[in-house]
Design a protein around this motif. Structure first.
Motif: not given
Length: 514
Positions: A223-230, A256-263
């Protein structure tokens, strides 16, 4: 208050590796405290000449998720006898102690637990070096929610890892232990990497990344891989989650995805050495990164401004230098050359600021360059050496700009008036058998004392003339020095003869808030 390291070195025979492990534990155990809803106290046995074992508390942390069991700080407290029976059992038997009835601290009932702290040595020997007391305030006990049950289950797994010597994980260079925290967002994975529980804040963090369904049942790495913008960033995030499932503790990662950043921070869960899944802490840092980017843009703009000011000042200095070459009057030429040096000294400060990320400069390098320039341009035939003693340290720009002007004038005066060039119209001196005069020396010394910067410029030259009064002097250089020292710098300046010969200028500059 003494630090953990100070107390351990003073009262125990623990070696540096043991103390380092305890220091890392105390840096990462807020996680365990918050998951446990309990205070954690780190106890170490202290030296004794026989008799019952006593323990010293060297660190304490209170939970952010519940009320504390202790209103007073326990660090530095030494206990023994029946009060520490649970600590002694955990230490000698190497097991987590959970038996016993609640105890009372004033009006607060608390449940005692004791967790042995093990360290795996280089020879793979594992020994107990300390004990964590996990003390829960029972006055706010209630039926636990699903979130609290998952917190407590994860806390027990981490407690077992402390007892096994596998928690805390090794530190990664450049990482702090302050974030993300339990309250930011918690995700628990099973051994296959699927989400078994996600706290509401963790669910919200992934919703910011573009995932609107519930996380439970999802394979988090995919899921994390699919959501990431890069795509590369997504692959890296997925690999870190998978490495935690393999029992490793990878560095933190931002997605980072859709202008959001999650650590995200992934931790392995492997009580008793058996990998059972992973714990992922997720924190929405979108606003923090937006402010960071704004600050970086602002810093870059300020540095560019300093760079342009430096270039403009150097252009002004070059124009003055050209004008000085075209002037026939000696006094006018000298005045223009002095102006060139003054402008160039200010340009040095802006050049340094253009390479700094804040409005402060390491002033020692600037002083050394100004001193070198003073010996090169001063009109004297005597060899004069410059030397700096002490350190100016880092100074704010508003002090550095004025101070470099003052030092430039004082150094030029020290060389030119302390060691003047011989008069061309004077008759040649008679041959003498006396040894030549010693080499001239100018010493710039600096030290900080009670929020003040004390600067002395001293030379071994001919000293001040009889009847000299700085306040009555008509020299432009001294007028500049007095005006900047007492005005812009809000300090004081004194010129006087040295006891051993020569002159010294003593400058005192306050370093408090301006």
């Amino acid at each position: 208050m003494s630090t953990l390291r100070d107390l351990a070195e003073e009262h125990t025979d623990l070696g540096p590796p043991d103390i380092d492990h305890l220091t890392r534990l105390a840096g990462d155990w807020q996680l365990l405290s918050d998951l446990s809803f309990a205070d954690l106290l780190l106890w170490i046995p202290i030296r004794s000449e026989g008799g019952p074992r006593t323990f010293l508390c060297v660190a304490q942390v209170r939970p952010n998720t519940s009320s504390t069991a202790y209103q007073d700080d326990q660090v530095g407290k030494i206990v023994g006898g029946a009060e520490v029976a649970h600590l002694d059992i955990a230490y000698t038997q190497g097991r987590i102690w959970r038996e016993g009835d609640p105890v009372w601290y004033g009006d607060t009932p608390a449940r005692h637990e004791a967790i042995p702290v093990r360290l795996r040595g280089p020879d793979e020997n594992i020994e107990v070096i300390a004990v964590i007391g996990r003390d829960t305030n029972l006055s706010t006990a209630r039926t636990p929610s699903q979130l609290e049950l998952n917190y407590l289950t994860t806390a027990d797994d981490l407690a077992q890892m402390v007892a096994d010597g596998t928690f805390p994980p090794p530190a990664h260079p450049g990482e702090t232990t302050s974030a993300p925290r339990v309250g930011d967002g918690l995700i628990r994975l099973d051994a296959g990497g699927k989400v078994t529980y996600a706290s509401p804040n963790a669910q919200s963090a992934y919703r910011r990344l573009g995932f609107n369904a519930h996380l439970v049942g999802e394979e988090l790495s995919v899921l994390s891989s699919r959501l990431a913008a890069d795509p590369l960033e997504g692959t890296d995030a997925a690999e870190r989650i998978l490495s935690a499932l393999r029992g490793e503790a990878p560095p933190r990662k931002e997605v980072e995805a859709r202008g959001a950043t999650v650590l995200m921070r992934a931790l392995p869960l492997m009580p008793a050495g058996v990998p059972i899944g992973a714990l992922v802490l997720a924190r929405d840092v979108t606003e923090v990164r937006r402010r960071d980017r704004a600050l970086m843009t602002k810093d870059a703009t300020i540095r560019e401004i300093h760079h342009r000011v430096k270039n403009n000042l150097q252009t002004v200095a070059a124009l003055l230098r050209l004008q000085a070459r075209r002037v026939d009057a000696p006094e006018a030429r000298v005045a223009l050359e002095e102006s060139v040096r003054r402008v160039a000294s200010i340009a040095l400060v802006h050049e340094t600021l253009s390479m700094s990320s804040d409005e402060a400069v390491d002033f020692d390098g600037i002083v050394d360059r100004v001193a070198t320039a003073a010996t090169e341009v001063a009109a004297t035939e005597i060899s004069v050496k410059m030397r700096r003693e002490g350190t100016f340290g880092v100074l704010p720009a508003e002090i550095a700009t004025s101070l470099v002007m003052v030092l430039n004038e004082l150094l030029i005066n020290a060389v030119e008036h302390g060691f003047p060039a011989p008069d061309e119209d004077a008759p040649p001196a008679e041959p003498s058998l006396t040894p030549p005069a010693p080499t001239g020396e100018v010493v710039v010394s600096a030290h900080r004392f009670r929020k003040q910067l004390h600067v002395t410029v001293a030379d071994n030259g001919r000293g001040l003339p009889d009847g000299f009064a700085a306040d009555a002097s008509g020299r432009l250089g001294l007028q500049i020095v007095r005006a900047l020292a007492t005005g812009e710098l809000r300090g004081s300046i004194e010129l006087r003869n040295r006891a051993g010969g020569g002159t010294e200028a003593v400058l005192v500059v306050p370093l408090g808030k301006r």
